[in-house]
Design a protein around this motif. Structure first.
Motif, PDB file in Angstrom:
ATOM      1  N   PHE A  70      17.275  27.872  50.711  1.00 55.57           N
ATOM      2  CA  PHE A  70      17.004  26.419  50.410  1.00 55.57           C
ATOM      3  C   PHE A  70      15.649  26.328  49.810  1.00 55.57           C
ATOM      4  N   THR A  71      14.754  27.495  49.653  1.00 54.03           N
ATOM      5  CA  THR A  71      13.319  27.333  49.447  1.00 54.03           C
ATOM      6  C   THR A  71      13.220  26.927  48.020  1.00 54.03           C
ATOM      7  N   THR A  72      12.020  26.825  47.586  1.00 56.74           N
ATOM      8  CA  THR A  72      11.775  26.322  46.239  1.00 56.74           C
ATOM      9  C   THR A  72      10.991  27.702  45.495  1.00 56.74           C
ATOM     10  N   SER A  73      10.516  28.658  46.267  1.00 57.54           N
ATOM     11  CA  SER A  73       9.824  29.709  45.635  1.00 57.54           C
ATOM     12  C   SER A  73       9.910  30.931  46.374  1.00 57.54           C
ATOM     13  N   THR A  74      10.532  31.121  47.522  1.00 55.39           N
ATOM     14  CA  THR A  74      10.626  32.472  48.237  1.00 55.39           C
ATOM     15  C   THR A  74      11.814  33.155  47.957  1.00 55.39           C
ATOM     16  N   THR A  75      11.912  34.278  47.756  1.00 60.33           N
ATOM     17  CA  THR A  75      12.781  35.316  47.550  1.00 60.33           C
ATOM     18  C   THR A  75      13.310  36.082  48.851  1.00 60.33           C
ATOM     19  N   PHE A  76      14.368  35.908  49.536  1.00 63.07           N
ATOM     20  CA  PHE A  76      14.786  36.861  50.581  1.00 63.07           C
ATOM     21  C   PHE A  76      15.757  37.959  49.961  1.00 63.07           C
ATOM     22  N   VAL A  77      15.350  39.101  50.626  1.00 71.14           N
ATOM     23  CA  VAL A  77      16.025  40.458  50.246  1.00 71.14           C
ATOM     24  C   VAL A  77      17.058  40.854  51.467  1.00 71.14           C
ATOM     25  N   ILE A  78      18.033  41.392  50.877  1.00 70.68           N
ATOM     26  CA  ILE A  78      19.162  41.904  51.820  1.00 70.68           C
ATOM     27  C   ILE A  78      19.498  43.063  51.643  1.00 70.68           C
ATOM     28  N   GLU A  79      19.363  44.335  52.438  1.00 75.01           N
ATOM     29  CA  GLU A  79      19.373  45.436  52.140  1.00 75.01           C
ATOM     30  C   GLU A  79      20.563  46.076  52.869  1.00 75.01           C
ATOM     31  N   ASN A  80      21.282  47.183  52.335  1.00 72.01           N
ATOM     32  CA  ASN A  80      22.362  47.648  52.788  1.00 72.01           C
ATOM     33  C   ASN A  80      21.921  48.821  53.826  1.00 72.01           C
ATOM     34  N   LEU A  81      22.198  48.741  55.081  1.00 71.66           N
ATOM     35  CA  LEU A  81      21.775  49.667  56.146  1.00 71.66           C
ATOM     36  C   LEU A  81      22.571  50.709  55.838  1.00 71.66           C
ATOM     37  N   GLU A  82      23.524  50.819  55.227  1.00 76.50           N
ATOM     38  CA  GLU A  82      24.281  52.377  55.004  1.00 76.50           C
ATOM     39  C   GLU A  82      24.029  52.934  53.601  1.00 76.50           C
ATOM     40  N   GLY A  83      23.201  52.079  52.823  1.00 75.84           N
ATOM     41  CA  GLY A  83      23.514  52.617  51.479  1.00 75.84           C
ATOM     42  C   GLY A  83      21.931  53.018  50.990  1.00 75.84           C
ATOM     43  N   GLY A  84      21.073  53.339  51.864  1.00 74.00           N
ATOM     44  CA  GLY A  84      19.768  53.899  51.460  1.00 74.00           C
ATOM     45  C   GLY A  84      18.815  52.698  50.489  1.00 74.00           C
ATOM     46  N   THR A  85      19.169  52.646  49.269  1.00 70.45           N
ATOM     47  CA  THR A  85      18.226  51.871  48.380  1.00 70.45           C
ATOM     48  C   THR A  85      19.227  50.573  48.108  1.00 70.45           C
ATOM     49  N   GLU A  86      20.248  50.393  48.291  1.00 76.93           N
ATOM     50  CA  GLU A  86      21.134  49.254  47.966  1.00 76.93           C
ATOM     51  C   GLU A  86      20.313  48.010  48.436  1.00 76.93           C
ATOM     52  N   LEU A  87      20.332  47.040  47.354  1.00 78.12           N
ATOM     53  CA  LEU A  87      19.819  45.755  48.040  1.00 78.12           C
ATOM     54  C   LEU A  87      20.283  44.528  46.926  1.00 78.12           C
ATOM     55  N   VAL A  88      20.301  43.270  47.507  1.00 79.72           N
ATOM     56  CA  VAL A  88      20.363  42.321  46.554  1.00 79.72           C
ATOM     57  C   VAL A  88      19.443  41.259  46.855  1.00 79.72           C
ATOM     58  N   LYS A  89      19.285  40.026  46.268  1.00 82.24           N
ATOM     59  CA  LYS A  89      18.248  39.401  46.320  1.00 82.24           C
ATOM     60  C   LYS A  89      18.851  37.762  46.441  1.00 82.24           C
ATOM     61  N   ALA A  90      18.295  37.041  47.402  1.00 85.03           N
ATOM     62  CA  ALA A  90      18.722  35.686  47.546  1.00 85.03           C
ATOM     63  C   ALA A  90      17.789  35.001  46.986  1.00 85.03           C
ATOM     64  N   ARG A  91      17.574  34.481  45.668  1.00 81.00           N
ATOM     65  CA  ARG A  91      16.560  33.853  45.078  1.00 81.00           C
ATOM     66  C   ARG A  91      16.459  32.446  45.506  1.00 81.00           C
TER      67      ARG A  91
END
Length: 255
Positions: A70-91
């Motif tokens: 719900f923020t206007t300017s902060t990106t949250f990061v979601i990392e895969n704990l099983e996948g090493g470098t896998e991540l997605v961003k909640a913009r």
């Protein structure tokens, strides 16, 4: 698994006000149809369920966990704990994105700290083996897990497999030291480890071809390229860490 059995578990640590005590571990279980709004505590600057103003929400829908920012300017990061470098961003302002990982770490930055949540979702549904399409195995899916080159590859991937997507890739000398407890590597040195790295990059894994599609075709190093490629395509997985010497014992020997 029926819809009523679907459950999502969120855990996190909050600082306590008692002197000398460790962080308190918190946990919330969510079932289908349930929703959890959260914000940042005005006293600790950390994640807090129900805090106002709400900066995001979790919502369990069927077999999916939906996440909103719900923020206007902060990106949250979601990392895969099983996948090493896998991540997605909640913009910022992104609503109802599906968290695609079975086990994930969510990083929520504030002005004072970065809150970390661990999220466990139900196992994914799998197609029956008799219904799955069969493809000819590629050379990279036939890596010999008993080979010396594969042990080198696992040692390179280890820091990121152990949960940090930003961990530095080990140097060649660090790989030499990490593998020292394996009989096959008793006489290993920088030259012999470099030989295996070159063999992996030039003969076993198409990292040069893959680099054409990422980062404008640049490979910052063969080690970095091998790690990124192997983790992205699940060629090295957490269970392969058992091929390395016990980590605690190795650290004790180096101390």
């Amino acid at each position: 698994m029926t819809e009523s059995d679907v459950e999502v578990i969120l855990t996190w640590r909050n600082k306590t006000r008692h002197h000398g005590s460790s962080d308190a571990k918190e946990r919330i279980n969510l079932k289908v149809g349930e929703r959890l709004n959260f914000g940042i505590s005005s006293s600790t600057g950390e994640f807090q369920p129900g805090a106002l103003p709400s900066i995001g929400t979790f919502e369990v829908s069927d077999h999916h966990l939906l996440f909103s920012n719900f923020t206007t300017s902060t990106t949250f990061v979601i990392e895969n704990l099983e996948g090493g470098t896998e991540l997605v961003k909640a913009r910022p302002r992104q609503l109802g994105m599906v968290i695609p990982f079975e086990m994930s770490r969510i990083l929520i930055p504030s002005s004072e700290t970065i809150s970390e949540l661990t999220v466990f979702t139900p196992p994914p549904r799998l197609l029956g083996s008799d219904q799955a399409a069969t493809l000819t195995e590629s050379a990279m899916s036939k890596l010999d897990t008993a080979s010396k080159y594969f042990a080198v590859l696992v040692a390179l991937c280890e820091p990121r497999l152990r949960g940090s997507s930003m961990a530095a890739v080990p140097s060649v000398q660090e790989v030499v030291e990490r593998l020292r407890g394996i009989k096959q590597f008793k006489g290993a040195n920088r030259s012999s480890i470099n030989y295996h790295i070159d063999y992996l990059a030039d003969q076993k894994l198409p990292v040069g071809q893959w680099a054409k599609y990422v980062d404008e075709g640049r490979m910052h190093s063969k080690r970095e390229a091998l790690v990124a490629f192997s983790l992205r395509f699940d060629l090295v997985r957490e269970e392969h860490l058992a091929l390395l010497p016990d980590l605690k014992r190795a650290r004790a020997q180096c101390a």
